[in-house]
Design a protein around this motif. Sequence first.
Motif, PDB file in Angstrom:
ATOM      1  N   SER A  42    -126.424  62.393-127.322  1.00 43.27           N
ATOM      2  CA  SER A  42    -124.959  62.498-127.393  1.00 43.27           C
ATOM      3  C   SER A  42    -124.361  61.206-127.957  1.00 43.27           C
ATOM      4  O   SER A  42    -125.010  60.152-127.961  1.00 43.27           O
ATOM      5  N   ASP A  43    -123.100  61.296-128.389  1.00 46.10           N
ATOM      6  CA  ASP A  43    -122.403  60.096-128.879  1.00 46.10           C
ATOM      7  C   ASP A  43    -122.312  59.046-127.773  1.00 46.10           C
ATOM      8  O   ASP A  43    -122.411  57.849-128.016  1.00 46.10           O
ATOM      9  N   GLU A  44    -122.141  59.537-126.541  1.00 40.72           N
ATOM     10  CA  GLU A  44    -122.025  58.605-125.411  1.00 40.72           C
ATOM     11  C   GLU A  44    -123.325  57.802-125.251  1.00 40.72           C
ATOM     12  O   GLU A  44    -123.309  56.592-125.043  1.00 40.72           O
ATOM     13  N   THR A  45    -124.461  58.503-125.405  1.00 36.76           N
ATOM     14  CA  THR A  45    -125.745  57.803-125.278  1.00 36.76           C
ATOM     15  C   THR A  45    -125.937  56.821-126.430  1.00 36.76           C
ATOM     16  O   THR A  45    -126.403  55.696-126.237  1.00 36.76           O
ATOM     17  N   TRP A  46    -125.537  57.243-127.629  1.00 37.90           N
ATOM     18  CA  TRP A  46    -125.677  56.332-128.781  1.00 37.90           C
ATOM     19  C   TRP A  46    -124.832  55.071-128.567  1.00 37.90           C
ATOM     20  O   TRP A  46    -125.280  53.952-128.811  1.00 37.90           O
ATOM     21  N   ASP A  47    -123.602  55.258-128.062  1.00 41.27           N
ATOM     22  CA  ASP A  47    -122.750  54.091-127.785  1.00 41.27           C
ATOM     23  C   ASP A  47    -123.415  53.187-126.745  1.00 41.27           C
ATOM     24  O   ASP A  47    -123.383  51.965-126.853  1.00 41.27           O
ATOM     25  N   HIS A  48    -124.018  53.816-125.746  1.00 43.43           N
ATOM     26  CA  HIS A  48    -124.712  53.032-124.715  1.00 43.43           C
ATOM     27  C   HIS A  48    -125.873  52.243-125.336  1.00 43.43           C
ATOM     28  O   HIS A  48    -126.058  51.057-125.046  1.00 43.43           O
TER      29      HIS A  48
END
Length: 595
Positions: free
Chosen positions: A484-490
Motif C-alpha cells: 500500500s501507499d502507506e507502507t511505501w511511505d513507512h
Amino acid sequence: MKNDISEETSNLLTYDRSKLLNSKTRIGENLTDKLVLKTDREENIRKLESQELFDIIVIGGGSVGSSAALDATSRGLKVALIERNDWASGTSSRATKMAHGGVRYLEKAVMNLDWNELMLVYECLRERKHFYQVAPHLSSPLQLLTPCYTLYDSVKMFAGLTLYDFLSGSEARLGNSGWVSKKSALTVWPSLKEKGLYGCMTYYDGVFNDSRVNVSTVLTSNALGAVTVNYLEVIDLLKSTENGEVNGVKVKDRLTGKEFEIKGKCVVNATGAFVDKIRQMDDPTCAPIISPSAGTHIMLNMDKFVKGIGKQLGILVPKTSDGRVLFLVPWEGKLIAGTTDQPTNLDERPSPTSSEIDFILDTMKSCLNVPLSREDISSSWTGIRPLVKPPTNSSEGTKSISREHYIDTSKNSLITVAGGKWTTFRKIGEDTIDMALTVLFKKSPNLAIVMDPLSKTRDIPLIGASKEWENIKQVNNSPSSSISDETWDHLKHFYGDRATEVLELSEKSKLTSKLSEKYPIIEGEVLYQVKNEMALKAHDIIAYRMSLMFIDRNESKNIARRVVDVMGDYYKWNDQRRLKEYQETISYIDECTKN
Ligand SMILES: Cc1cc2nc3c(=O)[nH]c(=O)nc-3n(C[C@H](O)[C@H](O)[C@H](O)COP(=O)(O)OP(=O)(O)OC[C@H]3O[C@@H](n4cnc5c(N)ncnc54)[C@H](O)[C@@H]3O)c2cc1C
C-alpha cells in the motif's frame, strides 16, 4: 473572529523543509552512496581477534559511541566499535526523541546568569539542525505550543522564546516563535485546559527516531570501514607491561561465551551510565563520576487529545509539580508524554515504575481536560541519564546537573566520555576523537600524515539519506504482491533511499505481507534488518529497528512469533530454538515496558 482563527492556525507549521535540506553542509552527499556494508558478524569477529592493531576501540554502541566511531572512521582511522547488547538498546532509544536547544536550560541560564548553560543552548541549537541534514528521513522540525495561564507566564515565555530564536540565528532557526490566541489554541488542541488560558506561545524544535538514527550511525561508520560488532561485552582492559597504558580490551561474546582480546592504540569508554565500571577496570580506586537518573515516558493514542493539524503539534508544559517541564510529543502517529527525573540504580533493562507512570498521568490531567487512565497507555519505558556528578554541595538532586558532556583522559590514557544530550551527539563524537588524537599522536606521530585531523561528520549524511531519498519511486516488480501507499511511505521514512532495496528483497523472498494489522510494517523488513542492519534477536528488530516496542507493546508481542519465524527460516532454526527465541522476546518486552 472565525477568519482570525483560521488565519492564525494557518500560520502554524510554516517551516520550509527544503531550506533545511539544501544547506551547504550536505557536501558529503555521495560518500556513503557507493559504500558496501560489512555486516557478517563472524567475519567481523575474525577481524577483531586477528591481532590487527586498531587505532581506536570504542566501547558502547549508543549515540555517543556510534558518533565517535563515525567521526574517527571518517577521519581515516582504523576503528572497532563494540556493544554488549544491541545498538541503541541503552539510553539512546529511551529519549523524549527531541532534537532541542533546551528551553528549560535557557531559563536556568538566564535565572542563574550561567554562561556555560547559555553556551550549551547555543551549541544545541546548532547541532539540532544537523539531524535534518544528515538524516532527513528520520527527523523533522516540530512546532510546540506552550500554554500560558497568566500574564506573567505569557511575558516570560515571550521573552525566553525571543531569546531562543535570537540564539538560533538565521542559519540554525527552524521557524519563528509566535503567539496564538486562546480560541485558536483550543481549535487545534481542544483538550488543553481552558480555564484561565491566555493563549499559547509557539516555537520550533525537532523530533527524530532515536534508535534508527543510532543504528544508521553505526551502519554508516561500518560502511566507511569501522569493524562493528554487537553482543560483545568488554570484561577487562589490556595494559602495556612497560608503562601501564591501556592498549586494548578483553571481550566476551554474549552469544557464544567465547572470550578474546582486541588490541588498540587508544580505547574510548562510551558506555553511558556504565562508564564508571570501565573506569574502574583502568583504576579500581577511581571515584565514580556518574549520578544515574531514571526518566520515564508513556505512549498514548493521539485521537483522544487532538485532531487534524493539531496532531503535528507538540505541547510544552513549562512547570510540573516536581519543577520539571512536561513534553507531549507527536511521534510515529502516537503521543509521547514525559518525563520524570529520579535518582536510580544501574540496570541494563530499566523498567518504568507505577509511581512514575502515575506521576506523568497526574501531570497531564492537571493541564488537559480529558479523562485519563492506565488503559490509555500503549507503552512506557525508562532510560537512565548518564549525568556527570554535581559539585558536592548541590542539594537539588539530579535535576540541577548540567546536561553538558564530559570527556576525560585517565593517567593510563583511557578516554571516557559521558553525559551530554542526543541533540549534540555529533559534536560529542567530534570532541571525543579530538581528545583521542592527543593519545594517538603520542603513540604514532606518523598518523598525522595519513589521517584528516579535522572532523568531517557535519558533511556526512547517514546511510539512506542521499539527496534523492524523497523522490525515489516505488517500483513493483511483482504487481500481485504490491504494497500500500502507506507502507511505501513507512519504508521511505524508516530506510530513506534504501526503501527500494527493502521492497526488492521483500518481493524476491515473497515477504510483502503486513506483519501487523495496525501498523504498515511488512515481513520483508525482518529479513532486511537481519541481513543488512545487524539484527541478531527478534527484540533487536521489534524494539530498535521497528520501534514497535515503544509505540505499542501489546502489538509488538503479537508480531513476535512471525518475526521469529522469518528469522528462523533464514537461520534454519529448529522448533525448539524458535520457541526459546519467542519466549525471550516476550519477557524482554515485559521487562522493558509497561502499560
Ligand atoms: C528519559 C530521557 C529522555 C531524554 N530525552 C532526550 C531528548 O529528547 N533529546 C536529547 O537530546 N537528549 C535526551 N536524552 C539524553 C540522551 O538520550 C542521552 O544523553 C544519550 O542517549 C546517551 O547516550 P550514550 O551513548 O552515552 O549512552 P547509551 O545509549 O546508554 O549507550 C551506552 C552503551 O554502552 C553499552 N555498554 C555498557 N557497558 C558495556 C560494556 N562493558 N561493553 C560493551 N558495551 C557496553 C550499553 O549497552 C549501551 O548500549 C534523554 C535521556 C533520558 C534518560
